[in-house]
Design a protein around this motif. Structure first.
Motif, PDB file in Angstrom:
ATOM      1  N   LEU A  44      31.803 -37.169  -0.040  1.00 46.46           N
ATOM      2  CA  LEU A  44      33.122 -37.054  -0.773  1.00 46.46           C
ATOM      3  C   LEU A  44      33.122 -38.244  -1.934  1.00 46.46           C
ATOM      4  O   LEU A  44      32.271 -39.067  -1.879  1.00 46.46           O
ATOM      5  CB  LEU A  44      34.042 -37.693   0.302  1.00 46.46           C
ATOM      6  CG  LEU A  44      34.447 -36.465   1.467  1.00 46.46           C
ATOM      7  CD1 LEU A  44      35.199 -37.296   2.374  1.00 46.46           C
ATOM      8  CD2 LEU A  44      34.886 -35.185   0.842  1.00 46.46           C
ATOM      9  N   LYS A  59      33.796 -41.413  -4.062  1.00 44.35           N
ATOM     10  CA  LYS A  59      33.764 -42.769  -3.695  1.00 44.35           C
ATOM     11  C   LYS A  59      34.632 -43.429  -4.538  1.00 44.35           C
ATOM     12  O   LYS A  59      34.855 -43.520  -5.936  1.00 44.35           O
ATOM     13  CB  LYS A  59      32.476 -43.512  -4.038  1.00 44.35           C
ATOM     14  CG  LYS A  59      31.239 -43.090  -2.735  1.00 44.35           C
ATOM     15  CD  LYS A  59      29.990 -43.600  -3.112  1.00 44.35           C
ATOM     16  CE  LYS A  59      29.100 -43.346  -2.116  1.00 44.35           C
ATOM     17  NZ  LYS A  59      28.823 -42.154  -1.309  1.00 44.35           N
ATOM     18  N   LEU A  60      35.910 -43.887  -4.148  1.00 46.03           N
ATOM     19  CA  LEU A  60      37.039 -44.619  -4.897  1.00 46.03           C
ATOM     20  C   LEU A  60      37.024 -45.958  -4.404  1.00 46.03           C
ATOM     21  O   LEU A  60      37.105 -46.240  -3.015  1.00 46.03           O
ATOM     22  CB  LEU A  60      38.390 -43.818  -4.885  1.00 46.03           C
ATOM     23  CG  LEU A  60      38.250 -42.359  -5.336  1.00 46.03           C
ATOM     24  CD1 LEU A  60      39.603 -41.777  -4.804  1.00 46.03           C
ATOM     25  CD2 LEU A  60      38.100 -42.175  -6.846  1.00 46.03           C
ATOM     26  N   ASP A  79      33.867 -44.135   0.335  1.00 43.70           N
ATOM     27  CA  ASP A  79      34.494 -42.846   0.322  1.00 43.70           C
ATOM     28  C   ASP A  79      35.750 -42.963   1.352  1.00 43.70           C
ATOM     29  O   ASP A  79      36.435 -41.994   1.913  1.00 43.70           O
ATOM     30  CB  ASP A  79      33.857 -41.820   0.768  1.00 43.70           C
ATOM     31  CG  ASP A  79      33.133 -41.904   2.161  1.00 43.70           C
ATOM     32  OD1 ASP A  79      33.283 -42.903   2.709  1.00 43.70           O
ATOM     33  OD2 ASP A  79      32.391 -41.045   2.612  1.00 43.70           O
ATOM     34  N   THR A  83      38.977 -42.242   0.031  1.00 34.36           N
ATOM     35  CA  THR A  83      39.183 -40.623   0.006  1.00 34.36           C
ATOM     36  C   THR A  83      39.663 -40.003   1.359  1.00 34.36           C
ATOM     37  O   THR A  83      40.452 -38.991   1.559  1.00 34.36           O
ATOM     38  CB  THR A  83      37.978 -39.918  -0.529  1.00 34.36           C
ATOM     39  OG1 THR A  83      37.658 -40.527  -1.701  1.00 34.36           O
ATOM     40  CG2 THR A  83      37.938 -38.468  -0.526  1.00 34.36           C
ATOM     41  N   LYS A  84      38.869 -40.619   2.190  1.00 37.38           N
ATOM     42  CA  LYS A  84      38.973 -39.988   3.779  1.00 37.38           C
ATOM     43  C   LYS A  84      40.390 -40.354   4.197  1.00 37.38           C
ATOM     44  O   LYS A  84      40.976 -39.334   4.769  1.00 37.38           O
ATOM     45  CB  LYS A  84      37.927 -40.522   4.717  1.00 37.38           C
ATOM     46  CG  LYS A  84      36.532 -39.955   4.551  1.00 37.38           C
ATOM     47  CD  LYS A  84      35.645 -40.478   5.504  1.00 37.38           C
ATOM     48  CE  LYS A  84      34.358 -40.052   5.178  1.00 37.38           C
ATOM     49  NZ  LYS A  84      33.211 -40.880   6.010  1.00 37.38           N
ATOM     50  N   THR A 115      43.041 -40.665   2.533  1.00 33.02           N
ATOM     51  CA  THR A 115      44.227 -39.784   1.748  1.00 33.02           C
ATOM     52  C   THR A 115      44.205 -38.466   1.936  1.00 33.02           C
ATOM     53  O   THR A 115      45.146 -37.966   2.433  1.00 33.02           O
ATOM     54  CB  THR A 115      43.758 -39.966   0.266  1.00 33.02           C
ATOM     55  OG1 THR A 115      44.035 -41.484  -0.340  1.00 33.02           O
ATOM     56  CG2 THR A 115      44.783 -39.168  -0.789  1.00 33.02           C
ATOM     57  N   HIS A 148      47.591 -46.271  -0.943  1.00 29.52           N
ATOM     58  CA  HIS A 148      47.917 -45.299  -1.736  1.00 29.52           C
ATOM     59  C   HIS A 148      49.438 -45.579  -1.787  1.00 29.52           C
ATOM     60  O   HIS A 148      50.229 -45.258  -1.057  1.00 29.52           O
ATOM     61  CB  HIS A 148      47.673 -43.751  -0.982  1.00 29.52           C
ATOM     62  CG  HIS A 148      47.884 -42.657  -1.822  1.00 29.52           C
ATOM     63  ND1 HIS A 148      48.979 -42.136  -2.100  1.00 29.52           N
ATOM     64  CD2 HIS A 148      46.989 -41.779  -2.286  1.00 29.52           C
ATOM     65  CE1 HIS A 148      49.013 -41.099  -2.861  1.00 29.52           C
ATOM     66  NE2 HIS A 148      47.429 -40.943  -3.061  1.00 29.52           N
TER      67      HIS A 148
END
Length: 120
Positions: free
Chosen positions: A33, A35-36, A40, A43-44, A46, A98
């Motif tokens: 996925l 990578k932010l 990741d 991302t997971k 979110t 987020h």
């Protein structure tokens, strides 16, 4: 008829959250996925909380159907609580990273304040 529709929406929400975790998200998370912020995990998180916010929104719709939409104040309060629940899901699900939780919280407060002006 609206009660039957509400029950179906509630059951769909339960199935959506449970089956989504079991058969979609768990499999998706085994794949690479984006990578932010270094890995990741954001991302997971979110993907997971947005998946479950859908269920919360459906339950808000079910609550509106169950109340019969006769009271603008109650309808607005249900929408406010639904937005608040979305805020809590986003806050916890993303560990505050987020910022959608802030938007959902502001929306919840704005709708609640509006409902109070209708009640007065």
């Amino acid at each position: 008829m609206l009660i039957a529709a509400a029950i179906l929406i509630i059951l769909t929400g339960i199935a959506h959250s449970y089956l989504g975790e079991q058969f979609i998200l768990s499999r998706l998370f085994k794949r690479p996925l984006p990578k932010l912020f270094g890995d990741d995990s954001f991302t997971k998180q979110t993907l997971r909380f947005t998946w479950h916010i859908t269920t919360a929104a459906w339950w808000g719709i079910a609550a509106l159907l169950l109340t019969g939409l006769d009271s603008p104040v109650l309808s607005l309060q249900i929408l406010s609580v639904t937005s608040l629940l979305s805020s809590v899901i986003a806050l916890i699900g993303s560990k505050g990273r987020h910022l959608s939780w802030v938007v959902f919280l502001v929306v919840a407060v704005l709708i609640w304040v509006t409902s109070m002006s209708y009640a007065a």
